[in-house]
Design an enzyme around this catalytic site. Structure first.
Site, PDB file in Angstrom:
ATOM      1  N   ARG A  81      14.665   0.288  -7.513  1.00  0.00           N
ATOM      2  CA  ARG A  81      13.271  -0.293  -7.713  1.00  0.00           C
ATOM      3  C   ARG A  81      13.003  -0.284  -9.187  1.00  0.00           C
ATOM      4  O   ARG A  81      13.371   0.432 -10.153  1.00  0.00           O
ATOM      5  CB  ARG A  81      12.393   0.848  -7.249  1.00  0.00           C
ATOM      6  CG  ARG A  81      12.759   1.353  -5.710  1.00  0.00           C
ATOM      7  CD  ARG A  81      12.461   0.001  -4.910  1.00  0.00           C
ATOM      8  NE  ARG A  81      11.057  -0.608  -4.737  1.00  0.00           N
ATOM      9  CZ  ARG A  81      10.246  -0.017  -4.158  1.00  0.00           C
ATOM     10  NH1 ARG A  81      10.220   1.043  -3.231  1.00  0.00           N
ATOM     11  NH2 ARG A  81       8.879  -0.320  -4.194  1.00  0.00           N
ATOM     12  N   ARG A 113       4.209 -11.562   4.204  1.00  0.00           N
ATOM     13  CA  ARG A 113       5.558 -11.465   4.103  1.00  0.00           C
ATOM     14  C   ARG A 113       6.216 -11.216   5.520  1.00  0.00           C
ATOM     15  O   ARG A 113       7.379 -10.909   5.712  1.00  0.00           O
ATOM     16  CB  ARG A 113       6.312 -10.595   3.123  1.00  0.00           C
ATOM     17  CG  ARG A 113       5.923 -11.224   1.766  1.00  0.00           C
ATOM     18  CD  ARG A 113       6.363 -10.177   0.677  1.00  0.00           C
ATOM     19  NE  ARG A 113       7.690 -10.046   0.335  1.00  0.00           N
ATOM     20  CZ  ARG A 113       8.228  -9.413  -0.591  1.00  0.00           C
ATOM     21  NH1 ARG A 113       7.498  -8.709  -1.380  1.00  0.00           N
ATOM     22  NH2 ARG A 113       9.543  -9.409  -0.585  1.00  0.00           N
ATOM     23  N   PRO A 116       0.798  -1.050   0.113  1.00  0.00           N
ATOM     24  CA  PRO A 116      -0.101  -0.084  -0.067  1.00  0.00           C
ATOM     25  C   PRO A 116       0.914   1.228  -0.062  1.00  0.00           C
ATOM     26  O   PRO A 116       1.891   1.479   0.799  1.00  0.00           O
ATOM     27  CB  PRO A 116      -0.599  -0.143   1.338  1.00  0.00           C
ATOM     28  CG  PRO A 116      -0.369  -1.399   1.923  1.00  0.00           C
ATOM     29  CD  PRO A 116       0.928  -1.671   1.245  1.00  0.00           C
ATOM     30  N   GLU A 117       0.429   2.280  -0.817  1.00  0.00           N
ATOM     31  CA  GLU A 117       0.987   3.505  -0.940  1.00  0.00           C
ATOM     32  C   GLU A 117      -0.096   4.580  -0.207  1.00  0.00           C
ATOM     33  O   GLU A 117      -0.954   3.956   0.302  1.00  0.00           O
ATOM     34  CB  GLU A 117       1.451   3.898  -2.253  1.00  0.00           C
ATOM     35  CG  GLU A 117       2.084   3.009  -2.926  1.00  0.00           C
ATOM     36  CD  GLU A 117       2.675   3.088  -4.354  1.00  0.00           C
ATOM     37  OE1 GLU A 117       2.833   4.474  -4.649  1.00  0.00           O
ATOM     38  OE2 GLU A 117       3.093   2.172  -5.058  1.00  0.00           O
ATOM     39  N   HIS A 120      -1.610 -16.221   7.892  1.00  0.00           N
ATOM     40  CA  HIS A 120      -0.708 -15.136   7.919  1.00  0.00           C
ATOM     41  C   HIS A 120      -1.616 -13.821   8.647  1.00  0.00           C
ATOM     42  O   HIS A 120      -1.399 -12.849   8.586  1.00  0.00           O
ATOM     43  CB  HIS A 120      -0.459 -14.498   6.603  1.00  0.00           C
ATOM     44  CG  HIS A 120       0.366 -15.711   5.788  1.00  0.00           C
ATOM     45  ND1 HIS A 120       1.469 -16.478   6.367  1.00  0.00           N
ATOM     46  CD2 HIS A 120       0.126 -16.172   4.724  1.00  0.00           C
ATOM     47  CE1 HIS A 120       1.863 -17.171   5.288  1.00  0.00           C
ATOM     48  NE2 HIS A 120       1.050 -17.003   4.279  1.00  0.00           N
ATOM     49  N   LYS A 172       2.657   6.452   5.206  1.00  0.00           N
ATOM     50  CA  LYS A 172       2.011   5.379   5.017  1.00  0.00           C
ATOM     51  C   LYS A 172       1.596   4.481   6.520  1.00  0.00           C
ATOM     52  O   LYS A 172       1.043   3.482   6.292  1.00  0.00           O
ATOM     53  CB  LYS A 172       2.955   4.201   4.133  1.00  0.00           C
ATOM     54  CG  LYS A 172       2.949   5.125   2.887  1.00  0.00           C
ATOM     55  CD  LYS A 172       4.105   4.034   2.022  1.00  0.00           C
ATOM     56  CE  LYS A 172       4.498   4.876   0.695  1.00  0.00           C
ATOM     57  NZ  LYS A 172       5.680   4.318   0.064  1.00  0.00           N
TER      58      LYS A 172
END
Length: 269
Positions: free
Chosen positions: A259, A109, A2-3, A91, A57
């Site tokens: 990136r 993750r 998410p940004e 998770h 964020k």
DNA sequence: GACAACCTGACC
DNA sequence: GGTCAGGTTGTC
């Protein structure tokens, strides 16, 4: 994942759905997702959700006992309000049981984190205090001065949360394309006019993404578990080899600041 | 500024 | 088997 638009969408959803609810119990499923010490349940249970806010964020959940729960979703984190009957997913690392539902933190993750801080100490939280002005709120003049005042590769500068908070890999590529600026251009070399155009393009991109409730490439969902749709409007991100929406030449992919970076070498200078 | 590290999963 | 992924941090 998410940004800014994704995090803001989650905050808006949760603001509506969990504000005022009382915390009945807490389930520390994976203790390692806490950034600092794992807090004692007594600092959480019994309090109510007072309000929510966003810093870059980071998601800030203010509790009525003057403590603040901070959540960062990093790449694959999710923060959702669900009914207890909703099936438990793999998770899921933390659950707040509220009157009327559960707030669940899920992260494949495990790059994301949770943090509980005392309200008066909030201003001293290093990773919040160092954040630059918010990408949605920074004015044109301040933005222009920031860009031209640094001698850095523009993409890396936009991604630097200490310079400007909220931009991530997708929206940086999209904003640079809309502004016609090459991702490797040195920020200080941009004219006032072009820096202003970048500011405009950044706001346009972020607001369009917000209207579409963010981009879902893989994992992202809003606070109610539903995906966003802005990925359908991406002009360059994830479109390597496909035609540039402006000139039709193939979109290129290079690495900038470590990136993956998508751009049109004809339209972006 | 480049690069590895933190982790799991999807895709080739 | 290898590569890549929306983020950040720490080390050359």
């Amino acid at each position: 994942m998410p940004e800014l638009p994704e995090v803001e969408t989650i905050v808006r959803d949760l603001r509506e759905d969990i504000s005022g609810r009382k915390i009945l119990s807490v389930n520390f499923i994976t203790r390692s997702v806490w950034r600092g010490r794992v807090p004692s349940a007594k600092f959480i249970v019994g309090a109510a959700i007072e309000r929510l806010d966003r810093m870059g964020k980071n998601i800030l959940i203010f509790l009525s006992n003057d403590r603040v729960l901070i959540v960062h979703l990093k790449m694959t984190g999710r923060l959702t309000f669900e009914q207890p009957s909703s099936p438990k997913k793999k998770h899921t690392h933390f659950i707040l049981s509220l009157d009327g539902g559960e707030l669940r933190f899920n992260d494949i993750r495990r790059f994301g984190y949770l943090d509980l801080v005392a309200g008066p100490k909030l201003a001293k939280v290093r990773y919040l205090a160092r954040l630059g002005p918010d990408a949605l709120k920074i004015g044109r003049q301040e933005f222009t001065e920031l860009i031209r005042g640094h001698k850095r590769i523009i993409k890396a500068l936009l991604l630097d949360q200490d310079a400007i908070a909220g931009m991530g890999n997708i929206y940086t590529d999209e904003a640079l394309f809309r502004a016609g600026i090459h991702p490797k251009r040195v920020s200080s070399s941009l004219s006032v006019a072009r820096a202003g155009k970048l500011h405009e393009a950044m706001l346009e991109t972020l607001n369009l993404a917000l209207s579409a409730r963010g981009s879902t490439i893989d994992n992202y969902v809003g606070g109610r578990g539903t995906p966003g749709s802005f990925q359908d409007q991406h002009l360059v991100y994830g479109r390597e080899g496909k035609p540039c929406p402006k000139c039709g030449r193939a979109i290129k992919r290079i690495i900038v600041g470590g990136r993956s970076t998508h751009f049109c070498s004809h339209c972006q200078k």
